[in-house]
Design a protein around this motif. Structure first.
Motif, PDB file in Angstrom:
ATOM      1  N   UNK A 193     -19.845 -11.767  11.563  1.00  0.00           N
ATOM      2  CA  UNK A 193     -20.371 -12.218  10.278  1.00  0.00           C
ATOM      3  C   UNK A 193     -20.179 -11.163   9.202  1.00  0.00           C
ATOM      4  N   UNK A 194     -20.491  -9.923   9.560  1.00  0.00           N
ATOM      5  CA  UNK A 194     -20.297  -8.818   8.620  1.00  0.00           C
ATOM      6  C   UNK A 194     -18.838  -8.742   8.181  1.00  0.00           C
ATOM      7  N   UNK A 195     -17.954  -8.856   9.162  1.00  0.00           N
ATOM      8  CA  UNK A 195     -16.524  -8.796   8.858  1.00  0.00           C
ATOM      9  C   UNK A 195     -16.123  -9.897   7.890  1.00  0.00           C
ATOM     10  N   UNK A 196     -16.615 -11.111   8.135  1.00  0.00           N
ATOM     11  CA  UNK A 196     -16.270 -12.247   7.275  1.00  0.00           C
ATOM     12  C   UNK A 196     -16.773 -12.032   5.853  1.00  0.00           C
ATOM     13  N   UNK A 197     -18.037 -11.607   5.751  1.00  0.00           N
ATOM     14  CA  UNK A 197     -18.612 -11.368   4.426  1.00  0.00           C
ATOM     15  C   UNK A 197     -17.821 -10.279   3.707  1.00  0.00           C
ATOM     16  N   UNK A 198     -17.487  -9.227   4.451  1.00  0.00           N
ATOM     17  CA  UNK A 198     -16.695  -8.145   3.869  1.00  0.00           C
ATOM     18  C   UNK A 198     -15.359  -8.653   3.378  1.00  0.00           C
ATOM     19  N   UNK A 199     -14.728  -9.539   4.152  1.00  0.00           N
ATOM     20  CA  UNK A 199     -13.419 -10.069   3.768  1.00  0.00           C
ATOM     21  C   UNK A 199     -13.521 -10.890   2.490  1.00  0.00           C
ATOM     22  N   UNK A 200     -14.586 -11.705   2.404  1.00  0.00           N
ATOM     23  CA  UNK A 200     -14.788 -12.494   1.187  1.00  0.00           C
ATOM     24  C   UNK A 200     -14.942 -11.564  -0.013  1.00  0.00           C
TER      25      UNK A 200
END
Ligand code: ATP
Ligand code: MG
Lengths: 402, 241
Positions: free
Chosen positions: A276-283
């Motif tokens: 989830x952290x990775x996804x948010x960071x990517x966004x």
């Protein structure tokens, strides 16, 4: 020469302060978003990890029914455990620290005029060991209370607060459902779990008392098993599975119970929060890219506006490379300024956010460094095209501009 | 490009143009601005270029100044064949040997006179302290001592043109090219500018080539070239004391 180019760029940026600040807003927001997201994500991961570690990483949970059941699953058809199952585990499995059979039910608690609906759990003193509970006051159950099914209880902090306010509950008599219980102990508060539930909202009573007086049967809902330190929970899990299959007469692996290893749960949970952290960071990183396009746009405008200046520089002996560097450095200085401001904003936002989500603020120097380098790189990538255009201008045409 | 003074180099003229043509556009729209210019300029000359509007004076000056390339013909600067140089080499030639003064001054706005004059030195990689000395000296040469901190908008047209001249000579060019340096100035200012240019030619030995519409200005030069329709129509020495 380098230093002078940077000074020149800073002067040019100051000259158009309003425009420069609007231009780097995209970078500021992008960097701040990345840092906030990743830092908060790290805090959540740390919180989940410590919460699950608090459950006890040597902990195994044995429950009737299948582990993952779909809609209308098989759980209801599975037979409940009995105390004898817990006793058999304690007796036959090697390497255990404690075994706690638990049954529970939601019941109305009453003291004086106060009224509070809570979960009553029937178990033994082993429950304190397996779930890592400490007493703030009072004592655990005596042998006679356990064996005789006496009406004694230990309160969770929330129940104490709701029924007693600030008063000392030890020795008082409260009603749980239709029965009177004497309060013998008070648990130290644990607070909210990372799943958002209040861990302190329960009352512990002896299992036998629960079965006889509240449930009216001999069922055990679940059995907590705590392995000794250094024991492989995997092996303990396999042993328990074999034992329970034998006791429940299961032949072809079609288990009607399951054993869950908390260590496994821990890695699943932290894995999820990391993704989830990775996804948010990517966004958030995408907004950085958008910020870069903003910089390119303004640099193109700037190059057009300053065509004459470029012509003059070329005429007095600037090389294509000199002009290109001038504009490239300007773009990089611009985006790096945005990066620096974004880092400050992001860290402040992360501190505030961590406070509101009540997760720890875990400073992540790696992501700060990466965001800064990345914002600089955005300047290089998006500044290059306008800068090259500036360098490749024809001096005469540039001078004739306007 | 070396500054060597071998006998062969010395014997050559500073600038040699041979059969220079310049064609703008192509096909039916093609327009020849220069139709075959042959010209020799020796070291230390002061040449005035005159001619009607559209006769190709500016085009020729831009080619001389390596700002533009001819369509055909040979341009030899000392012993260098300019038309064979790359864009970068031409920029280096400008940087080290040529100075420019434009009709429209072409100074950087919002930048002080001193910083404008320093500009060519920056690209020559000269350290700040030396830059300051040379620039102040150049401003003094054009009579602008005390005006260093002023920006172009705070200077009169004549003063702006002097700043532009200071910028053109600060790097000690071999040739100073001026395209209508007095075109925007009144006659008093023009005279002052001409005196500065004459002084540069006489005292510092800078070769000068200047375009002008005004015969009163042209007589400051030692030689006048007349352009007509892309060709050199007349080339005469001025006799003036
Ligand atoms: N970039 C260009 N594209 C097309 N034609 C051009 C260009 N520059 C100049 N010309 C043409 O070339 C011819 C010569 O122009 P040039 O500027 O050299 O004249 P000039 O002698 O300097 O005139 P003036 O005294 O008005 O400055 C003119 O007819 C002009 O229209
Ligand atoms: Mg002209």
């Amino acid at each position: 020469m380098w230093w002078e180019t940077i000074l020149l760029a800073l002067r040019e940026i100051r000259r158009n302060l309003m425009r420069s600040s609007l231009t780097i807003l995209g970078i500021i927001i992008g960097v701040a978003a990345v840092i906030t997201m990743v830092t908060l994500g790290g805090g959540v991961t740390a919180k989940v990890t410590s919460d699950i570690a608090k459950l006890g990483t040597n902990l195994l949970l044995v429950r009737p029914g299948q582990g993952h059941h779909g809609p209308g699953g098989t759980r209801s058809t599975a037979d409940a455990f009995e105390v004898s199952d817990a006793e058999a585990i304690a007796l036959e499995i090697y390497g255990l620290a404690a075994v706690a059979p638990v049954a529970s039910q939601v019941v109305q608690g009453i003291y004086g005029n106060e009224n509070w609906s809570t979960t009553v759990m029937g178990s033994t003193n082993a429950y304190l060991t397996v779930r890592d509970w400490l007493l703030e006051k009072g004592r655990t159950f005596t042998d006679s209370e356990n064996r005789g099914g006496k009406a004694a209880c230990i309160l969770g902090a929330t129940v104490r607060k709701e029924l007693f306010g600030g008063q000392d509950p030890i020795g008082a008599v409260i009603r749980l459902g239709k029965l009177s219980f004497q309060v013998v102990g008070l648990f130290a508060a644990k607070g909210q779990s990372s799943f958002g539930t209040d861990q302190d909202d329960f009352v512990l009573i002896p299992l036998r008392t629960f079965q006889r007086r509240i449930a009216g049967n001999t069922d055990v809902d679940r059995i907590y098993v705590s392995a000794r330190d250094g024991m492989s929970t995997k092996k303990v899990q396999r042993d328990i599975e074999a034992l329970m299959r034998e006791r429940r007469h299961i032949v072809h692996g079609d288990d009607d119970f399951h054993v869950r290893d908390m260590q496994e749960l821990l890695s699943t949970m932290t894995g999820t929060t990391r993704v989830l952290t990775g996804l948010l960071g990517a966004v958030a990183a995408v907004s950085l890219l958008v910020g870069g396009i903003g910089i390119m746009n303004i640099m193109l405008v700037s190059v057009t506006e300053r065509t004459r200046e470029i012509g003059i520089r070329l005429a007095v002996g600037a090389l294509e490379r000199d002009v290109l560097m001038q504009f490239l450095v300007e773009a990089v200085v611009l985006s790096s300024c945005g990066g620096l401001i974004g880092i400050v904003v992001g860290i402040i936002a992360a501190i505030v956010g961590a406070h509101f989500l009540s997760v720890p603020f875990v400073f992540n120097p790696g992501i700060v460094l990466i965001s800064f380098v990345f914002s600089g790189a955005v300047g290089v990538v998006f500044g290059y095209f306008p800068a090259r255009q500036a360098g490749q201008m024809d001096p005469i045409e540039a001078l004739r501009h306007e | 490009m070396n500054k060597g003074t071998s006998p062969q180099t010395r014997s050559r003229p500073l600038i040699t143009l041979h059969g220079i043509t310049k064609v703008y556009g192509s096909g039916l729209a093609a327009m020849a601005a220069l139709k075959g210019i042959d010209l020799i300029i020796e070291r230390g000359e002061f040449v005035a270029v005159m001619g009607p509007s559209g006769s190709g004076k500016s085009t020729c000056m831009n080619i001389l100044g390596c700002l533009d390339t001819p369509t055909a013909g040979a341009y030899v600067f000392e012993n260098v064949n300019v038309e064979k140089l790359t864009r970068k080499q031409r920029a280096l030639l400008r940087r080290h040997y040529l100075g420019f003064v434009f009709q429209g001054f072409n100074l950087l706005n919002r930048t002080s006179a001193l910083e404008n004059v320093e500009l060519p030195l920056i690209y020559r990689g000269i350290p700040v302290a030396e830059r300051r000395i040379y620039s102040l000296r150049a401003l003094e040469t054009v009579g602008l001592k005390g005006w260093e901190k002023h920006t172009p908008s705070e200077l009169s047209g004549g003063q702006q043109q002097r700043v532009a001249i200071a910028r053109a000579i600060v790097a000690n060019p071999k040739v100073l090219l001026a395209d209508e340096p007095t075109g925007n100035l009144d006659s008093v200012c023009s005279r002052e500018i001409m005196e500065v240019l004459v002084g540069l030619n006489r005292d510092m030995g800078i070769t000068l080539c200047m375009v002008t519409h005004d015969a009163h200005m042209a007589i400051f030069a030692k030689r006048t070239i007349h352009f007509l329709d892309g060709l050199i129509d007349a080339d005469e020495q001025n006799h003036r004391v």
